[in-house]
Design an enzyme around this catalytic site. Structure first.
Site, PDB file in Angstrom:
ATOM      1  N   HIS A  58       0.867  -1.182   0.000  1.00 48.19           N
ATOM      2  CA  HIS A  58       0.000   0.000   0.000  1.00 48.19           C
ATOM      3  C   HIS A  58       0.906   1.235   0.000  1.00 48.19           C
ATOM      4  CE1 HIS A  58      -2.804   2.942   1.821  1.00 48.19           C
ATOM      5  NE2 HIS A  58      -3.792   2.130   1.466  1.00 48.19           N
ATOM      6  N   ASP A 117       3.091  -4.553   8.012  1.00 50.03           N
ATOM      7  CA  ASP A 117       1.876  -3.746   7.890  1.00 50.03           C
ATOM      8  C   ASP A 117       0.688  -4.703   8.040  1.00 50.03           C
ATOM      9  OD1 ASP A 117      -0.358  -2.452   7.009  1.00 50.03           O
ATOM     10  OD2 ASP A 117       0.477  -1.796   5.096  1.00 50.03           O
ATOM     11  N   GLN A 136      -4.575  -5.184   6.928  1.00 49.65           N
ATOM     12  CA  GLN A 136      -5.606  -6.052   6.363  1.00 49.65           C
ATOM     13  C   GLN A 136      -5.686  -7.400   7.076  1.00 49.65           C
ATOM     14  OE1 GLN A 136      -7.897  -5.151   4.330  1.00 49.65           O
ATOM     15  NE2 GLN A 136      -7.015  -3.175   3.795  1.00 49.65           N
ATOM     16  N   LYS A 163     -10.416  -0.448  10.769  1.00 54.16           N
ATOM     17  CA  LYS A 163     -10.676  -1.626   9.937  1.00 54.16           C
ATOM     18  C   LYS A 163     -11.086  -2.824  10.794  1.00 54.16           C
ATOM     19  CE  LYS A 163      -7.264  -0.186   6.459  1.00 54.16           C
ATOM     20  NZ  LYS A 163      -7.954   0.277   5.263  1.00 54.16           N
ATOM     21  N   CYS A 216      -4.755   2.646  -3.647  1.00 60.78           N
ATOM     22  CA  CYS A 216      -3.477   3.125  -3.084  1.00 60.78           C
ATOM     23  C   CYS A 216      -2.364   2.104  -3.296  1.00 60.78           C
ATOM     24  CB  CYS A 216      -3.601   3.458  -1.593  1.00 60.78           C
ATOM     25  SG  CYS A 216      -4.770   4.751  -1.273  1.00 60.78           S
TER      26      CYS A 216
HETATM   27  C1  LIG Z   1      -2.462  -2.752   3.537  1.00 60.25           C
HETATM   28  C2  LIG Z   1      -2.734  -1.368   4.039  1.00 60.25           C
HETATM   29  N1  LIG Z   1      -1.748  -0.679   4.630  1.00 60.25           N
HETATM   30  C3  LIG Z   1      -1.914   0.556   5.108  1.00 60.25           C
HETATM   31  C4  LIG Z   1      -3.148   1.180   5.008  1.00 60.25           C
HETATM   32  C5  LIG Z   1      -3.291   2.548   5.562  1.00 60.25           C
HETATM   33  O1  LIG Z   1      -4.226   2.561   6.596  1.00 60.25           O
HETATM   34  P1  LIG Z   1      -4.746   3.948   7.204  1.00 60.25           P
HETATM   35  O2  LIG Z   1      -5.276   4.731   6.048  1.00 60.25           O
HETATM   36  O3  LIG Z   1      -5.800   3.544   8.170  1.00 60.25           O
HETATM   37  O4  LIG Z   1      -3.591   4.597   7.835  1.00 60.25           O
HETATM   38  C6  LIG Z   1      -4.198   0.522   4.394  1.00 60.25           C
HETATM   39  C7  LIG Z   1      -5.500   1.165   4.227  1.00 60.25           C
HETATM   40  O5  LIG Z   1      -6.304   0.812   3.399  1.00 60.25           O
HETATM   41  C8  LIG Z   1      -3.994  -0.791   3.907  1.00 60.25           C
HETATM   42  O6  LIG Z   1      -4.981  -1.490   3.320  1.00 60.25           O
END
Ligand SMILES: Cc1ncc(COP(=O)(O)O)c(C=O)c1O
Length: 398
Positions: free
Chosen positions: A117, A192, A195, A218, A356
């Site tokens: 992401h 990270d 998900q 989430k 993203c």
């Molecule tokens: C895999 C992953 N990493 C990071 C993020 C970033 O999360 P946040 O926007 O809550 O900071 C997301 C958000 O969709 C994500 O799906």
């Protein structure tokens, strides 16, 4: 799992009972016990925490710190390694900023993957040293090519930073393969978990990363709150991310010294009510059972995938065996955003676009996908209604 009972805990369905929400990967719907705890915090418990020497403040300080312990227990680590931030994005930025000023040197390398992401890419682009991003390739199934790892790691590799589960393909990273190398070469590992954490049990003692991040919104929790787990070594050596109240030891007009431990990274008034609310989301996860949630969502995923595969001209992105309940697809000749808008008319929420993940889109040579992602409240009826509606819309648009 009794889905009728579970759905009754999500107040959005009271007024919008036909909603088919297939965008949990972006942000989940909200569970009543989290909403009630947040409401109760603002209605009956609220005061600023950590500073007040009166009952309201000291009680809420205790609840806030109890929540830290609850989150830590859920992850099977100590609460002194849990830092509350505003989002997973901020958590990764905190680490990249600290590494930028206190760890990286020109010429260092970071290993990432094409699944990442933007939140696990751009913070590394912002590092103010001349570091090199070394990407791990993936195959068409959306799986990391682990056999590349050995060749991509060398004495300049200063970090491996990988998603636990892709928000586009749903692929789950096999950290057993990564951990062995990162340990042998003494390379810190950032995971990270945005998900993965909402769908499966996370045992950080077993996984043993240096950093683990995820967002509360989430996991049936509030927005405005992220969790960053950090090993002692980094808590002790990193400089503060931001300056302000609470994170200090002593302040003079021209200089200051900082608190030890996680407090160093929590400048200013923290996200008090979100933390209190999130504590109840964790209760919900524990009561429902992450493994049960994953099994339920995967049954829906498998059922949906089976049906989608029968649709003419469909492309499915990400077919790994080891995955979570996310399906990305496109239909030849139909724009994803038209599909999303038409499904919305039928009260079905899906996500379209690049999610993203532009490098991943470039790998697949596409500009975006339509994505459905499942949560604890989804049903087989949702899958049927979604697939029937999709087929109807394709007939209209093609
Ligand atoms: C895999 C992953 N990493 C990071 C993020 C970033 O999360 P946040 O926007 O809550 O900071 C997301 C958000 O969709 C994500 O799906």
């Amino acid at each position: 799992m009794n889905i009728t009972e579970i759905k009754s805990k999500f107040p959005v369905f009271k007024k919008n009972s036909n909603l088919v929400f297939l965008d949990t990967a972006a942000s989940s719907l909200k569970v009543d016990q989290m909403i009630n705890a947040t409401n109760n915090c603002y209605t009956n418990q609220y005061a600023n925490i950590h500073r007040g020497n009166y009952e309201l403040s000291s009680k809420l300080t205790k609840y806030f710190e109890d929540a830290r312990v609850k989150v830590a227990d859920y992850l099977n680590v100590s609460s002194k390694n849990i830092i509350f931030v505003k989002s997973a994005t901020e958590g990764i930025n905190l680490v990249s900023s600290a590494m930028s000023s206190s760890y990286f040197k020109d010429g260092d390398e970071i290993v990432l993957s094409y699944l990442e992401h933007h939140a696990n890419l751009i913070p590394w682009h912002l590092v103010n040293k001349n570091i090199k991003i070394v990407p791990l390739n993936i195959n068409l199934k959306g799986e990391i090519l682990y056999n590349e790892l050995k060749d991509k790691i060398n004495s300049k590799t200063k970090l491996i930073s990988l998603t636990h589960m892709s928000n586009v393909t749903g692929s789950i990273t096999d950290f057993e393969k990564v951990r062995e190398l990162s340990k042998n070469y003494n390379i810190p590992l950032l995971i990270d978990g945005c998900q993965y954490a909402p769908h499966k049990k996370v045992d950080l003692k077993e996984l043993d990363p240096d950093f683990y991040v995820f967002s509360a919104h989430k996991i049936y929790g509030p927005s405005g709150l992220g969790v960053l787990y950090m090993k002692d070594r980094w808590i002790d050596s990193f400089p503060p991310y931001q300056g302000g109240g609470q994170m200090i030891n002593d302040v003079d007009i021209e200089s200051s010294s900082y608190a030890d431990g996680y407090e160093k990274f929590e400048a200013g008034t923290p996200p008090i009510a979100p933390v209190i609310g999130f504590s109840s989301s964790i209760d919900f996860m524990k009561q429902t059972g992450p493994d049960e949630i994953y099994n339920h969502e995967m049954q829906l995923h498998d059922n949906a995938l089976e049906k989608l595969k029968k649709i003419n001209n469909i492309n499915i992105y990400g077919t790994s065996k080891n995955k979570g309940a996310i399906i990305s697809f496109s239909i030849n000749g139909i724009h994803n955003s038209d599909l999303g808008a038409m499904l919305d008319k039928k009260n079905i929420a899906i996500r379209t676009g690049h999610h993203c993940c532009q490098p991943l889109m470039k790998f697949y040579k596409i500009s975006g996908t339509s994505r459905v992602s499942f949560g604890v409240y989804n049903t087989f009826e949702d899958v049927d209604y979604f697939v029937d509606s999709l087929e109807e819309i394709i007939k209209i648009l093609q």
